[in-house]
Design an enzyme around this catalytic site. Structure first.
Site, mmCIF file in Angstrom:
data_model
loop_
_atom_site.group_PDB
_atom_site.id
_atom_site.type_symbol
_atom_site.label_atom_id
_atom_site.label_comp_id
_atom_site.label_asym_id
_atom_site.label_seq_id
_atom_site.Cartn_x
_atom_site.Cartn_y
_atom_site.Cartn_z
ATOM 1 N N GLU A 125 0.810 -1.218 0.000
ATOM 2 C CA GLU A 125 0.000 0.000 0.000
ATOM 3 C C GLU A 125 0.844 1.269 0.000
ATOM 4 O O GLU A 125 0.460 2.269 -0.617
ATOM 5 C CB GLU A 125 -0.925 -0.001 1.221
ATOM 6 C CG GLU A 125 -1.960 1.106 1.216
ATOM 7 C CD GLU A 125 -2.942 0.978 2.367
ATOM 8 O OE1 GLU A 125 -3.906 1.759 2.411
ATOM 9 O OE2 GLU A 125 -2.749 0.093 3.224
ATOM 10 N N ASP A 126 2.000 1.247 0.662
ATOM 11 C CA ASP A 126 2.752 2.486 0.888
ATOM 12 C C ASP A 126 4.096 2.564 0.164
ATOM 13 O O ASP A 126 4.766 3.599 0.255
ATOM 14 C CB ASP A 126 3.004 2.673 2.389
ATOM 15 C CG ASP A 126 1.711 2.883 3.162
ATOM 16 O OD1 ASP A 126 0.712 3.295 2.541
ATOM 17 O OD2 ASP A 126 1.696 2.633 4.377
#
Length: 276
Positions: A125-126
């Protein structure tokens, strides 16, 4: 004439005075240089990220003394590299969060797949890491768990016009085919709740409500009473701080209050009263 003294610097001074001329020789001796003791180099402060990881290893070895932790360290190194430069709202390095999630999981005595998932759970996600790269590096089990946590993180409970917490809880549990995904998500939520004070008031209320209505009941359903209790306490602290304050700061009592009279039976245990 001035005769120099062998092995030394010399200077001739001629003193003009009444009477006969006088010559003198002065020997200039270099002052002794006192020896200065060497100052030992100052050790740099320990790297907190590295220290947290070493403490994590020690915690895992308490209940898995014979396991090879090479894959856990590999997950830590990769996550540290990819999260480098990222900061949390508190200003601390972002890598502190995955490490603390892994610490919570180790405190639950979870297996290595779950610990590695905790360390890697925010990478897809990051960062630039992909699910395929996680699968190649750590195997199918870890890849499936990380993918499951990523999907849960993308759900926004409050987007629906009509929200029913019970229906959402059922959907959440039905989405995962490995219970370890839910356990990692609960550990993730628990650490986020512990550091919730750095967010805005609106965001705190949003996360705290979500915790009370969704994650605390799920932890109760899984038999994780200690996690449920801490999640609820942390959430109520932000949702209703005035009601929470008396539990944290009971009123002061006078010296005579609370003292049993001689020969009187002992009263109920305070901890039991607070739990009831």
């Amino acid at each position: 004439n001035v005769t120099p003294i062998a092995g030394a610097r010399s200077t001739a001074l001629r003193c003009a005075a009444p009477g006969p001329r006088v010559s003198a020789t002065i020997k200039l001796v270099s002052p002794e240089v006192s020896s200065v003791p060497e100052v030992p180099p100052v050790s740099p402060p320990p790297d907190r990220i590295e220290q947290l990881y070493r403490e994590l290893e020690d915690k895992i070895r308490e209940y898995r003394p014979r396991d090879d932790l090479a894959s856990v360290e590999k997950a830590f190194r990769i996550a540290t590299d990819l999260h480098k430069g990222q900061l949390r709202q508190s200003g601390e390095p972002y890598m502190v969060h995955p490490l603390m999630v892994a610490h919570i999981l180790a405190g639950m005595r979870m297996d290595l797949v779950t610990i590695e998932t905790g360390l890697l759970h925010d990478l897809v996600e990051d960062t630039r890491m992909t699910p395929d790269e996680i699968r190649k590096g750590f195997g199918d089990e870890v890849a499936r768990c990380v993918d499951g946590v990523t999907k849960l993180s993308k759900l926004d409970i409050f987007n629906a016009e009509e929200r029913q917490a019970e229906s959402f809880r059922k959907m959440l549990l039905a989405m995962v085919d490995d219970i370890r995904v839910i356990i990692v998500k609960l550990a993730d939520r628990l650490h986020n709740m512990r550091t919730l004070g750095y967010l805005s008031a609106e965001r705190r209320a949003h996360v705290a409500t979500e915790t009370i209505e969704i994650y605390a009941p799920i932890s109760h359903r899984l038999g994780m009473g200690k996690v449920r209790g801490e999640l609820e306490d942390l959430a109520f602290r932000h949702l209703d701080p005035e009601a929470f304050a008396p539990r944290r700061h009971p009123r002061a009592v006078r010296p005579s209050e609370g003292r049993p009279r001689p020969g009187s039976p002992p009263g109920p245990d305070l901890a039991v009263c607070l739990k009831s």
